[in-house]
Write a protein that holds these residues in place. Structure first.
Motif, short mmCIF file in Angstrom:
data_model
loop_
_atom_site.label_atom_id
_atom_site.label_comp_id
_atom_site.label_asym_id
_atom_site.label_seq_id
_atom_site.Cartn_x
_atom_site.Cartn_y
_atom_site.Cartn_z
N SER A 23 0.67 -1.34 0.07
CA SER A 23 0.02 0.00 -0.06
C SER A 23 0.84 1.24 0.15
N LYS A 51 -2.58 10.31 -7.61
CA LYS A 51 -2.27 8.99 -8.39
C LYS A 51 -1.28 9.26 -9.51
N LYS A 62 -7.64 13.28 -6.14
CA LYS A 62 -7.05 11.56 -5.91
C LYS A 62 -6.24 11.51 -7.31
N SER A 121 -11.61 9.37 1.64
CA SER A 121 -11.60 8.94 0.06
C SER A 121 -10.18 8.38 -0.39
N LEU A 122 -9.12 8.60 0.14
CA LEU A 122 -7.95 7.78 -0.15
C LEU A 122 -7.97 6.48 0.17
N GLU A 123 -8.55 6.00 1.37
CA GLU A 123 -8.59 4.82 1.95
C GLU A 123 -9.43 4.04 1.12
N GLN A 124 -10.21 4.54 0.32
CA GLN A 124 -10.91 3.69 -0.61
C GLN A 124 -10.23 3.23 -1.72
N ASP A 125 -9.13 3.84 -1.86
CA ASP A 125 -8.27 3.43 -2.95
C ASP A 125 -6.93 2.65 -2.49
N ASP A 126 -7.37 2.13 -1.32
CA ASP A 126 -6.04 1.18 -0.46
C ASP A 126 -4.85 2.32 -0.30
#
Length: 226
Positions: A2, A114, A110, A21-26
């Motif tokens: 991660s 990324k 996000k 929100s970021l935790e939804q993308d691991d």
């Protein structure tokens, strides 16, 4: 494995929203609410990216960014007030890689995170070193050296230097550099390029006003002198 992000803002609602929100993308997210806490956390842990608000208690975002740059080249995105161009330019001067204006769309945040992470961790298969005299770029680890001395550059600064040094003599306009390094949809202007070039020269050149490597083609743009 991660990715890890540090989100720094004294408005806890904003921090909570970004973290969720970021935790939804691991992405593993740590939070800080003042500048000094951010510097200490950045010193104790390794992060893939830091989101840093300008207006913070204790140390300002600018001061925190400057102190972090003394020991780390982790990508830093400054969160600035909408329309405050001076904050944007100062953030870049103090070593930030990018900025996002408030209020922001979390999807934009996000996307920018990324993009920076992707560039910073891109595979380097078949890559080696780029060398010109005492200057050496290690493409695998994205590090820059003058002789045996490592030069601490930000992610954006490295990408600019790598592009120019990989194409010596080719003149890039500010518009081309902005589109290539920051992306076609980047909302900033050409001053962003000028700030990063100036910072690169200050780090690489013994006499920044008379650069040996990153040269200016007046009225056109910048090029690398081999």
């Amino acid at each position: 494995m991660s990715k890890k992000a540090l989100v720094v803002d004294d408005e806890k609602v904003i921090v909570k929203g970004i973290k969720f929100s970021l935790e939804q993308d691991d992405i593993v997210v740590d939070c800080a609410y003042d500048g000094l806490e951010a510097v200490n956390m950045a010193r104790e842990k390794e992060y893939d990216i830091i989101l840093l608000d300008v207006m913070l208690p204790g140390l300002t975002g600018f001061e925190a960014c400057q102190q972090i740059r003394e020991f780390s080249n982790v990508p830093i995105i400054m969160l600035t007030a909408k329309g405050d161009d001076m904050d944007k330019i100062l953030g870049l001067e103090y070593g930030a890689d990018d900025y996002i204006t408030k209020p922001f769309n979390i999807l934009e945040v996000k996307a920018r995170i990324k993009a920076i992470m992707r560039r910073a961790t891109k595979t380097a298969q078949g890559k080696g070193d780029i060398e010109y005299g005492d200057l050496r770029l290690n493409e695998e680890y994205r590090r820059v050296f003058i002789g045996d001395r490592e030069i601490n550059v930000t992610s954006r600064e490295y990408e600019l230097l790598e592009l120019l040094a990989s194409n010596p003599g080719k003149v890039y306009s500010r518009e081309e550099l902005l589109a290539t390094i920051w992306g076609n949809d980047y909302p900033g202007d050409e001053r962003t390029v000028d700030v990063h070039i100036r910072r690169l020269r200050e780090k690489l050149e013994s006499t920044p006003s008379e650069p040996r490597y990153v040269r200016t083609k007046w009225g056109t743009g910048y090029f690398f002198q081999a």
